[in-house]
Scaffold this active site. Structure first.
Site, PDB file in Angstrom:
ATOM      1  CG  LEU A 159      -9.856 -27.883 -29.548  1.00 43.84           C
ATOM      2  CD1 LEU A 159     -11.060 -27.590 -28.346  1.00 43.84           C
ATOM      3  CD2 LEU A 159     -10.897 -28.176 -30.514  1.00 43.84           C
ATOM      4  CG  ASP A 160      -7.475 -24.185 -34.931  1.00 41.72           C
ATOM      5  OD1 ASP A 160      -6.736 -24.943 -35.228  1.00 41.72           O
ATOM      6  OD2 ASP A 160      -8.259 -23.718 -35.652  1.00 41.72           O
ATOM      7  CE  LYS A 161      -2.377 -18.219 -27.917  1.00 41.58           C
ATOM      8  NZ  LYS A 161      -1.145 -16.686 -28.307  1.00 41.58           N
TER       9      LYS A 161
END
Length: 339
Positions: A162-164
């Site tokens: 998942l993105d940050k």
């Protein structure tokens, strides 16, 4: 080390090198001699021959930070071709990447755990895997701190990302058979990953849209991704199903189901529809409804257990900032309504 072509230097040599690399108790200067057998090799390949006890990746890191000198000149490109009978030296020292894969004691929201896998509810601001600028404090570091066995698995068992600033559910393997099975299941699109997103602009037209547009590096901005033509600008096939959940004057709440897992896929596909995510400034979204990160949450994960074959489904409640954003726009959707 039994290698006549890589010689540990003297204390005098170390002192001479301090103008380019400050040495310390964790550092060691070695002299290098590139004999005829190494003629024409890339510098990183030649270093692997001279220093076989170190990985090529680690040696490339040392080259990149200026720790290698050939013929009196610092060389920072691993692809540089070496000349026969050249001499040089290398400062062996810890690099950020070499120190990144270490356990850290951190609180992780584990909503399921058995001997084969974990289900993690990732918080906003947590990077999944160490990378430049984020060599510590990542999910990988936390997994290594939670489970000593994670060090025996590639990427500590992480099989997707998942993105940050995206929150929500991730599956993580705890054994190699489970990891291999999960990777195959994701590739075969047998793991269902559903997200909720708060997007800008009122939704118009039908309530369901299927977006099939290849995702690749944006030719106008290499820091982001884009839907590309796949010919002049290469990309990978990507498909996202988007379902309207609620609408309002300021924007819309949608459910996005991934059928592929490209970098920033939902963010890119929603922007291509004219509905960038709230606070996703990289893709044209604006700060709104109190959100300070892209309004994207991986709320539902459905999979078959990689070992016992049991079907499993997990739901993660919206984080508080997302809930407050819905309230600010007068939306009150209940995730429990979803199948």
């Amino acid at each position: 080390m039994n290698n006549s072509r890589a010689i540990i230097s003297s204390e005098h040599d170390i002192n001479e090198a301090e103008d380019r690399a400050e040495t310390g108790p964790e550092q060691e200067l070695r002299e290098l001699f590139f004999d005829q057998a190494l003629l024409g090799l890339r510098l990183d390949q030649a270093l692997v021959e001279l220093l076989p006890e170190f990985s090529r990746s680690y040696l490339q890191q040392l080259i990149a930070i200026g720790a290698v000198r050939v013929g009196g000149m610092v060389v920072c490109k691993p692809a540089t071709r070496v000349r026969a009978m050249a001499v040089g030296d290398i400062v062996l020292r810890p690099t950020p990447q070499s120190q990144a894969f270490r356990p850290e004691d951190m609180a992780l929201d584990l909503i399921y755990r058995d001997e084969h896998l974990l289900i993690v509810n990732k918080v906003a601001g947590m990077v999944v895997h160490p990378a430049p600028g984020n060599w510590s404090g990542t999910l990988l570091n936390g997994l290594l701190g939670q489970d000593p066995g994670a060090r025996d698995l590639p990427r500590a068992g992480i099989v997707h990302r998942l993105d940050k600033d995206t929150t929500g559910l991730m599956v993580v393997a705890r054994t190699r058979p489970a990891m291999d099975a999960l990777i195959r299941a994701i590739a075969a699109r047998e793991v269902r990953r559903e997200y909720v997103a708060l997007a800008q602009h009122t939704w118009a037209g039908g309530g369901f849209r299927r977006v099939e547009g290849p995702v690749g590096r944006d030719p106008r901005n290499r820091l982001r991704m884009a839907v590309v033509d796949g010919v002049s600008n290469p990309g990978k096939p990507a498909r996202t199903d988007v379902l309207l959940l609620e609408n309002c004057a300021q924007g819309c709440l949608v459910r996005c189901t991934l059928h592929t897992g490209r970098t920033h896929q939902i963010r890119v596909h929603m922007a291509s529809l004219g509905h960038p995510l709230v606070a996703d400034e990289l893709y044209g979204g604006a700060l709104a409804a109190g959100m300070r990160r892209q309004a994207l949450h991986a709320y539902r994960l459905v999979l078959v257990h990689p070992v016992n074959g049991q079907k499993m489904a997990f739901v993660a409640d919206l984080p508080q900032d997302f809930q407050r954003a819905l309230e600010a726009w007068g939306l009150s959707y209940n995730l429990a309504q979803q199948d």
